[in-house]
Design a protein around this motif. Structure first.
Motif, short mmCIF file in Angstrom:
data_model
loop_
_atom_site.label_atom_id
_atom_site.label_comp_id
_atom_site.label_asym_id
_atom_site.label_seq_id
_atom_site.Cartn_x
_atom_site.Cartn_y
_atom_site.Cartn_z
N THR A 1 0.70 10.78 5.83
CA THR A 1 -0.52 10.47 6.57
C THR A 1 -0.19 9.92 7.95
OG1 THR A 1 -0.59 8.20 5.78
CG2 THR A 1 -1.66 9.86 4.40
N ASN B 1 2.57 7.12 8.95
CA ASN B 1 3.54 7.37 10.00
C ASN B 1 3.59 6.21 10.99
OD1 ASN B 1 4.32 9.13 12.80
ND2 ASN B 1 5.48 9.54 10.94
N ASP C 1 7.40 9.85 14.73
CA ASP C 1 7.12 10.72 15.87
C ASP C 1 5.76 10.48 16.50
OD1 ASP C 1 9.39 12.64 16.22
OD2 ASP C 1 9.01 12.99 14.09
N PRO D 1 0.83 -1.20 0.00
CA PRO D 1 0.00 0.00 0.00
C PRO D 1 0.87 1.25 0.00
CG PRO D 1 0.05 -0.98 2.20
CD PRO D 1 0.86 -1.86 1.31
N ALA E 1 0.39 5.35 0.92
CA ALA E 1 -0.51 6.39 1.42
C ALA E 1 0.00 7.72 0.86
CB ALA E 1 -0.52 6.34 2.94
N GLY E 2 0.70 8.50 1.66
CA GLY E 2 1.27 9.75 1.13
C GLY E 2 2.52 9.50 0.32
N GLY E 3 3.10 8.33 0.51
CA GLY E 3 4.28 7.97 -0.27
C GLY E 3 5.58 8.62 0.19
N THR E 4 5.53 9.37 1.27
CA THR E 4 6.73 10.12 1.64
C THR E 4 7.80 9.25 2.28
OG1 THR E 4 5.80 10.71 3.79
CG2 THR E 4 5.40 12.24 1.98
N ASP E 5 7.42 8.07 2.67
CA ASP E 5 8.41 7.10 3.15
C ASP E 5 8.65 6.04 2.08
OD1 ASP E 5 10.10 5.84 5.08
OD2 ASP E 5 8.53 4.34 5.38
N LEU E 6 7.57 5.57 1.51
CA LEU E 6 7.71 4.46 0.55
C LEU E 6 8.43 4.90 -0.73
CD1 LEU E 6 7.16 1.50 0.01
CD2 LEU E 6 4.97 2.14 -1.00
N LYS F 1 11.27 16.66 20.94
CA LYS F 1 11.98 16.06 19.81
C LYS F 1 13.37 16.65 19.69
CE LYS F 1 11.61 15.29 14.83
NZ LYS F 1 10.69 15.08 13.72
N ALA G 1 8.97 16.04 9.80
CA ALA G 1 9.48 16.46 8.49
C ALA G 1 9.28 17.97 8.28
CB ALA G 1 8.81 15.64 7.40
N ILE H 1 12.40 19.23 8.96
CA ILE H 1 12.77 18.14 8.05
C ILE H 1 13.32 16.90 8.75
CG2 ILE H 1 14.18 17.40 6.09
CD1 ILE H 1 13.79 20.00 4.79
N ASP H 2 14.29 17.06 9.66
CA ASP H 2 14.98 15.88 10.18
C ASP H 2 14.09 14.95 10.99
OD1 ASP H 2 17.19 17.00 9.08
OD2 ASP H 2 17.96 17.81 10.95
N PHE H 3 14.36 13.68 10.81
CA PHE H 3 13.76 12.64 11.65
C PHE H 3 14.25 12.85 13.09
CE2 PHE H 3 13.26 10.60 7.56
CZ PHE H 3 12.09 9.87 7.71
N LEU I 1 -4.22 -0.67 7.60
CA LEU I 1 -4.59 0.12 8.77
C LEU I 1 -5.65 1.11 8.31
CD1 LEU I 1 -4.08 1.14 11.69
CD2 LEU I 1 -2.30 2.62 10.73
C1 LIG Z 1 12.84 14.36 4.20
C2 LIG Z 1 11.91 13.56 5.06
C3 LIG Z 1 11.84 13.84 6.40
C4 LIG Z 1 10.97 13.11 7.23
N1 LIG Z 1 10.95 13.42 8.55
C5 LIG Z 1 10.14 12.69 9.38
C6 LIG Z 1 10.07 12.98 10.76
O1 LIG Z 1 10.68 13.91 11.24
N2 LIG Z 1 9.31 12.18 11.55
C7 LIG Z 1 8.61 11.15 11.05
O2 LIG Z 1 7.94 10.48 11.81
N3 LIG Z 1 8.62 10.87 9.73
C8 LIG Z 1 9.35 11.62 8.88
N4 LIG Z 1 9.39 11.34 7.53
C9 LIG Z 1 8.68 10.15 7.03
C10 LIG Z 1 7.29 10.36 6.50
O3 LIG Z 1 7.17 11.56 5.82
C11 LIG Z 1 6.25 10.32 7.55
O4 LIG Z 1 6.52 9.31 8.47
C12 LIG Z 1 4.85 10.12 6.99
O5 LIG Z 1 3.93 10.14 8.02
C13 LIG Z 1 4.68 8.81 6.27
O6 LIG Z 1 3.34 8.76 5.82
P1 LIG Z 1 2.98 8.44 4.31
O7 LIG Z 1 1.54 8.54 4.22
O8 LIG Z 1 3.73 9.29 3.40
O9 LIG Z 1 3.49 6.95 4.23
P2 LIG Z 1 3.84 6.03 2.97
O10 LIG Z 1 5.18 6.37 2.49
O11 LIG Z 1 2.76 6.07 1.98
O12 LIG Z 1 3.86 4.68 3.67
C14 LIG Z 1 4.78 4.31 4.67
C15 LIG Z 1 4.72 2.81 4.91
O13 LIG Z 1 3.51 2.45 5.52
C16 LIG Z 1 2.75 1.60 4.72
N5 LIG Z 1 1.39 2.07 4.83
C17 LIG Z 1 0.97 3.33 4.61
N6 LIG Z 1 -0.33 3.46 4.89
C18 LIG Z 1 -0.74 2.24 5.32
C19 LIG Z 1 -1.99 1.74 5.77
N7 LIG Z 1 -3.07 2.51 5.85
N8 LIG Z 1 -2.07 0.44 6.10
C20 LIG Z 1 -0.98 -0.35 6.03
N9 LIG Z 1 0.22 0.07 5.64
C21 LIG Z 1 0.35 1.36 5.27
C22 LIG Z 1 3.33 1.68 3.35
O14 LIG Z 1 3.20 0.50 2.64
C23 LIG Z 1 4.79 2.02 3.65
O15 LIG Z 1 5.49 0.85 3.90
C24 LIG Z 1 10.20 12.08 6.68
C25 LIG Z 1 10.26 11.82 5.32
C26 LIG Z 1 11.12 12.54 4.50
C27 LIG Z 1 11.16 12.25 3.05
#
Ligand SMILES: Cc1cc2nc3c(=O)[nH]c(=O)nc-3n(C[C@H](O)[C@H](O)[C@H](O)COP(=O)(O)OP(=O)(O)OC[C@H]3O[C@@H](n4cnc5c(N)ncnc54)[C@H](O)[C@@H]3O)c2cc1C
Ligand code: SF4
Ligand code: FES
Ligand code: FES
Lengths: 178, 347, 785
Positions: free
Chosen positions: B113, B117, B164, B31, B33-38, B234, B104, B241-243, B216
């Protein structure tokens, strides 16, 4: 190859791109909208910022096809939209950045200006702290951000009809105003 | 460009369609979601799913709702920006609003999302790198290799939970609602609701107990005690930006007499699972917020945290320094919570 | 040719400047603001192929063999090349050609380029890289410069002396030992400066096209078009007349794009091989490997001073970690010593600097090339001298001020020098007298000063031709086009050229167009480095414009039958100073001149006068003018977390004359930001495997706006006798003293002397603890250099 529709700067376009292409790749290399820049291609710099339904997002992390059904605005869209609203020349944000000297190499600035534009759309009178917060996802390597923040504050001041603060350098060595 | 691997993209409009896709493709599908990790992880070739299933068009997964029982129900696809600015969240779960607001940068909070997260992959400086980099390294246990570079000679991955909101949700006693593909022959929705604490396991490779193909769908936060206070602290290098290099969430329940009736602290960015700091209620309960006794109890709690939290070389930077900051951030965050303030962050 | 003789700093028309000194917009500002400006990666050519580079996963290894056959066989792949295709070595400094476009027999750091592939798209090119087989024989990798200095087996480069030393310089001026003897106080210490990198937001990109006529065109994100042109010709073994190099709009450089780079040769070669346009865009990670950033240095300084504050002697020893290639290293090794000899005057100075090779990404020139590190060490040491003799830190700097029109101890000519005014400015603005030493514990003010070159008379390859050339062309519409080889890298040099020409010709700035950095169209300029552009290109522009102006004035005077002295070009018109009713548009004046003199046009140039000390290396660091800077930094130290915040920075910079004060302020602010960034956050290093510790903009922590101090920039105008209208540089100088001023502010705040960069919170806490430890247990750094 996926065929989908993108609404970019008000134009509804049919696009064909592989599923693994990002919005940034489609904007730049398919649609020729090269104003959106790439500085890291993985979410760290903000150069690729575009507005999606009015909010700044990173086009390098957005799968292009998932932008279907949303309104995308790139830097190229600001001036035409400003003109369509009866404005003259570039958008006030673009103009203020230019007037304040904020455009050094300019590479970060499309993203920076779109973040600023989104902020001002939502909050026409941001404080300096709010400006910093809104720009906290855009790296600039040239300016030290000072003239960028001045530019945003210039927009705010002019919209409110008040005199913008003068930078230290504007009273030069000999105390004369430039 | 840093190219994505090839995959097929599916954009189901309903949860059922999504679940059917997972049932069909099994472990080939992931899956998004926002894709910011994947997306960065795929660009680094950490994940190469054949099918990527976007949850973005499933409207039912978005939104923040307060139930009649005073419970907060947040759809997994609700963005971090929406969580951070929601007045319902700010009032009922300030620690979550604060944690979300420090994730971030602004664009990433607009995209990322809450569900993403929670489900964030663990992080490690030897792992969150490009394919070329990892090839030059010779890989590591978590992906494609046989060695760990953090615990040299160790047989277990200790990549850090770096989300976080996880510790914030843990202090709030949140539960997670998962839905899996309906098994053949069944008609009832395959729902599972677990306490967030039960999600984690101490394995950096995959630090969550999940069932194949489940999504989820929502995060539920029970109504908190009447005098609920919370704050998030934190540690990071930059103001955005930083984790987290260390994150701590605090819950304080305070009676009408300002005496603490309950407390919880959770820490993140240490090892694979976010964890509660233990035995803190012994110190805090009964202390009147703002009193000298409270302050010295906070000091003792900070020491407990120092003893229990051991940052490792999984995150970039100086692990000894991060450890030194554990009591400082715990103390500051406790005081912030007590005062109804926070977040604790250097800018 | 010696254009310097004829301009003065005065306005061309006697009284007031019309354009100069005003905060004009940049000529390309709106194009950048609207997204219309074209950068290298914005170039899309029909049939263009995409190229990718295979890099070494080893820090040091011999290449036994490379097999590209499988890659070439992959559908969609058009060509693969290796070092054998371009065996000629190059180096930006012609004396040290130790680089290959692609490794020939050996790789020297993780990320070194080994092979390149051109394919129909990036995905195919990437897939092809995986099919290239390279057989490596790993060698011992040097990650520590001390080890590289002491050990010579294996050698990183086959140097003449069979050591890993890249360059050694030892220079001695005056009686150093006697000076130290005669001093009332001597401070001696070790300092350490870490590596940092430029990280322009635009990653490097190059596009090449090869015509059927044999014309090779390269568009590249370079700041040195001319050197790239020369290097391409030599490495490709192809005549330079058939090569055209163009720099499109550039997305930042800071010195990081001032070497010829592998991608430029590769796209050229691949285009020649395939007959199709080829683009290569580096990923951010690759930009980190290309590096050429700040050299890590270990510095040992000894400074003697009399009780009255006067410096008696300075003795310096510097070990420079060069990384894997020479790049500008020869110059770095000189600059590390040569550029310390202002703004203070001292009678004796010795420096010994050694640059060694290590198996890390190559270092090079980052903003303030070679001199930022020594400046840090010395200015911190000077603060300690002041402390020892009980003198105010600004006072000791005033006391040693060298003044203008003087010569430094190493024989460099100093003309204008506004350092004293810089000190005054920051002293007043920061309220130094009432606040320094008196702020609450945890808060402090610190000062530092510095100087930098405005170009150098060392032209990289020896020649007596102009260092900068300009051509002007006049259109009958009244538009003047300036052709300059100068590289605008965001600093605004094209705009500056337009302002100067507009001023000379009485034209509106919008009636001047600039065509720049195109080797087919523009006269040679050496490029954007050593802060030479405003000074040199500016002088050349005035030179050319003056020649054109003389023709126009003469033609108008002849038409009006008046003496040329009566004709003035101003506000887009030619007017008669003695007859207010007489005036024509400049356009018409140009017509008169074209009728009289034939097609209009002019050239102008600049070359430095003979400069430099009379000793080997004496011209390196010899500049026609020096800029000067003073900083006061206000630092806040959280003594519990060790985190340092630079709250506010006051920076006064003597740029001679501010041709556009807004652009000067932008350079000052950008420099201050970059200096504080590398002092507090940024670190470019490799881990224990020799792998870059974090080649991304996430792990390489560049400050965001919230992390950047409030900056107040002040412009000091000393009006240089030889600069264009008196201007000097502003792009690099203002970085230098920001770092020691911060260190000195930390001392004022909490009483610790930080001698090791970067000032991470962990180090601050350690230093605070050491300070509280009982006397005697404090361990001062032992000799490490
Ligand atoms: C430069 C940068 C800085 C960042 N800094 C931080 C930070 O400070 N703190 C922090 O916590 N995060 C940080 N992040 C990570 C990220 O942006 C966040 O954690 C964000 O909340 C991830 O959500 P997403 O919707 O983009 O997840 P996605 O990238 O879409 O998904 C993340 C993972 O969860 C899975 N997934 C997503 N949604 C579901 C669902 N509903 N059910 C089951 N599985 C699911 C996906 O398959 C994937 O493996 C950062 C990212 C970047 C690129
Ligand atoms: S802790 Fe880091 S290095 Fe160790 S196995 Fe996990 S990801 Fe790899
Ligand atoms: S290019 Fe998208 S954030 Fe850097
Ligand atoms: S203007 Fe160059 S990066 Fe911002």
């Amino acid at each position: 190859m996926r065929v989908f529709r993108l609404n970019v700067n008000g134009d509804d376009l049919e696009v064909a791109a592989p599923a693994h292409w990002t919005l940034l790749e489609v904007l730049r290399y398919e649609l020729g909208l090269i104003g959106s820049k790439q500085g890291c291609d993985k979410g760290d710099c903000g150069a690729c910022t575009v507005l999606l339904d009015g909010s700044p997002v990173l086009s390098c992390l957005r799968l292009a096809a998932t932008a279907e059904g949303h309104a995308v605005v790139t830097i190229e869209g600001l001036m035409p939209m400003h003109k369509a609203r009866g404005g003259d020349g570039a958008d006030v944000v673009q103009d203020a950045f230019d007037r304040c000297g904020a455009l050094q190499c300019g590479f970060c600035q499309p993203g920076m200006m779109l973040s600023a534009r989104a902020l001002l759309n939502e909050n026409p009178k941001p404080t300096r702290g709010e400006i910093h917060d809104a720009l906290a996802g855009n790296l600039c390597r040239c300016t030290g951000y000072t003239q960028i923040v001045q530019a945003v504050e210039l927009c705010v001041a002019e919209a409110a009809g008040v005199e913008p603060a003068q930078p230290a350098w504007s009273a030069d060595a000999n105390g004369k105003k430039v | 460009m840093l190219r994505l691997p090839k995959f097929e993209l599916e954009e189901p409009a309903t949860l059922d369609e999504a679940l059917a896709l997972f049932a069909e493709h099994g472990s080939d599908a992931m899956p998004i979601a926002g894709g910011t990790d994947l997306v960065p992880n795929m660009k680094h070739r950490l994940f190469e799913p054949k099918v990527v299933v976007s949850l973005a068009r499933i409207e039912a997964l978005t939104g923040i709702r307060v139930t009649s029982g005073g419970e907060l129900e947040i759809g997994a696809m609700t963005t971090l920006a929406d969580v951070a600015r929601s007045s319902a969240v700010q009032e009922r779960a300030p620690v979550l609003a604060q944690a979300a607001s420090l994730i971030a940068g602004p664009q990433l909070r607009t995209m990322g999302t809450l569900g993403g997260n929670v489900m964030l992959d663990t992080r490690c400086q030897w792992y969150n790198q490009t394919h070329f980099w990892r090839t030059s390294l010779g890989y590591c246990l978590k992906k494609d290799g046989t060695e760990c570079h953090v615990v040299q000679g160790g047989g277990k991955c200790v990549a850090a939970a770096s989300n976080d909101t996880a510790p914030a949700l843990m202090t709030l006693g949140a539960t997670l609602v998962f839905q899996g593909p309906t098994p053949p022959g069944e008609s009832k929705a395959n729902l599972r609701e677990i306490a967030i604490d039960a999600l984690w396991k101490a394995d950096g490779i995959v630090n969550k107990h999940t069932e194949p193909g489940e999504i989820l769908t929502a995060i539920r936060i029970p109504a908190q005690a009447a005098g609920h206070r919370g704050a998030y602290g934190k540690l990071r290098d930059r103001g955005s930006i930083d984790f987290p290099l260390f994150g701590c969430a605090v819950r304080l329940d305070v009676g009408t007499d300002e005496a603490v009736t309950g407390a919880d602290i959770c820490a993140v960015a240490l090892v694979a699972r976010p964890s509660h700091v233990k035995r803190i209620e012994d110190e805090l309960v009964g202390q009147r917020v703002g009193s000298d006794d409270f302050a010295s109890a906070v000091g003792r709690v900070a020491e407990l945290a120092y003893k229990q939290c051991r940052p490792m070389d999984n995150s970039p930077g100086d692990a000894d320094y991060r450890r030194e900051m554990v009591p400082v951030y715990v103390r500051r965050t406790l005081h912030a919570a007590a005062q109804g303030a926070g977040p604790v962050h250097h800018v | 040719m010696a254009a310097r003789d004829i301009h003065g700093p005065a306005p061309p028309w006697g009284d007031e400047f019309q354009v100069i000194g005003k905060p004009h917009r940049k000529i390309d500002g709106l194009a950048k603001a609207t997204g219309h400006a074209i950068y290298a990666d914005d170039i899309q050519l029909a049939g263009m192929l995409h190229a990718k580079t295979l890099r070494s996963p080893h820090a040091h290894a011999l290449i036994r063999s490379i097999d590209t056959s499988q890659a070439e066989a992959l559908p969609g792949v058009h060509a693969a090349i290796t070092g054998k295709d371009m065996p000629v070595r190059y180096g930006v400094i012609p004396w040290t050609p130790d680089e290959n476009a692609l490794a020939v027999d050996k790789v020297r750091f993780i990320g070194d380029e080994v092979a390149a592939v051109a394919a129909i798209d990036e995905d195919t090119a990437n897939a092809a890289l995986e099919l290239i087989e390279v057989d490596y024989e790993p060698l011992h990798a040097y990650l520590d410069p001390v080890e590289a200095l002491e050990r010579s087996d294996p050698l990183i480069h086959d140097t003449k002396k069979q050591t890993n030393v890249s360059k050694h310089v030892h220079l001695d001026f005056g009686e150093v030992d006697a000076g130290l003897e005669a001093a009332d106080v001597v401070v001696e210490d070790d300092y350490s400066f870490h590596g940092s990198t430029h990280a322009p937001i635009e990653p490097h990109c190059a596009v090449a096209q090869f015509g059927a006529d044999g014309l090779l065109t390269l568009w590249s994100s370079t700041q040195i078009t001319h050197y790239v042109h020369r290097a391409l010709s030599s490495v490709l073994e192809y005549p330079a007349q058939k090569i055209r190099v163009v720099q499109p709009c550039l997305g930042g450089a800071f010195g990081g794009k001032s070497d010829p780079f592998s991608l430029e040769f590769c796209v050229a070669k691949l285009a020649m091989k395939t007959g199709r346009p080829v683009k290569m865009l580096w990923t951010r990670e690759e930009v980190f490997y290309a590096h050429r950033g700040r050299h890590p240095m270990r510095l040992h300084y000894k400074t003697g001073a009399r009780r009255d504050g006067r410096i008696t002697a300075i003795d310096a020893r510097i070990l420079i970690d060069g990384g894997s290639y020479s790049s500008f290293g020869l110059v770095t090794t000189y600059y590390a010593g040569q550029l310390l000899t202002g703004p203070y005057d001292f009678p004796a100075y010795r420096f010994d600097s050694t640059r060694v090779f290590t198996n890390k990404p190559p270092c090079g020139p980052k903003r303030g090339h070679g001199s930022v590190q020594p400046r840090f060490a010395f200015e911190v040491q000077l603060d300690e001298v002041a402390e020892k003799i009980g003198m105010d830190p600004i006072e000791i700097r005033r006391k040693n001020f060298q003044g203008s029109n003087t010569e430094t101890v190493n024989g460099q000519r100093v003309t204008s020098n506004g350092f004293d005014q810089c000190l005054d400015k920051v002293e007043t603005a920061s309220d130094w007298k009432t606040r320094r030493g008196k702020l609450p514990y945890g808060q402090g003010l610190g000062v530092a000063g510095s100087m930098y070159i405005s170009g150098t008379n060392y032209p990289v390859y020896p020649n007596k031709m102009p260092q900068a050339g300009i051509q002007l062309k006049v259109d009958r519409s009244g538009l003047v086009t300036v052709f300059t080889g100068g590289n605008d890298i965001g600093q605004g040099s094209n705009s500056v050229v337009a302002y100067l020409v507009a001023e000379e010709l009485g034209l509106a700035v919008e009636h001047v167009r600039v065509v720049a950095a195109d080797t087919d169209l523009c006269p040679v300029d050496l490029g954007a480095y050593s802060s030479r552009v405003t000074f040199m290109v500016g002088n050349a522009a005035i030179d050319a414009a003056r020649k054109l102006r003389a023709q126009v004035v003469e033609a108008v005077a002849a038409a009006w039958e008046v003496a040329p002295q009566r004709v003035r070009l101003i506000g887009g018109h030619a007017i008669d100073l003695e007859d207010a009713d007489r005036g024509i548009e400049l356009r018409e004046a140009f017509h008169l001149a074209e009728e009289k003199f034939d097609t209009l046009g002019s050239t102008g140039s600049y070359n430095t006068p003979t400069l430099g000390g009379d000793y080997r290396g004496g011209t390196i660091g010899a500049s026609p003018a020096y800029s000067f800077t003073a900083h006061v930094v206000e630092a806040h130290v959280d003594t519990e977390t060790g985190r340092i915040t630079a709250r506010k920075v006051w920076c006064a910079h003597d740029c001679g004359r501010a041709l556009n004060p807004m652009l000067v302020a932008g350079q000052i602010e950008g420099s201050v930001y970059m200096g504080i960034a590398e002092a507090l956050l940024e670190e470019h290093d490799v881990n224990r495997f020799g792998l870059h510790a974090g080649p991304s903009l996430l792990d390489y922590r560049m400050p965001l706006s919230i992390d950047t101090p409030e900056i107040e920039a002040f412009v000091v105008e000393s009006i240089d006798p030889e600069g264009p209208y008196g201007a000097k540089e502003a792009g690099e100088g203002p970085l230098h003293s920001s770092i020691p001023a911060l260190a000195n502010a930390i001392h004022d705040a909490v009483g610790i002397r930080l001698r090791e960069l970067p000032f991470t919170p962990g180090k601050v806490l350690r230093a605070l603890r050491e300070k509280q430890a009982p006397a005697g247990t404090e361990s001062r750094a032992a000799e490490r250099v």
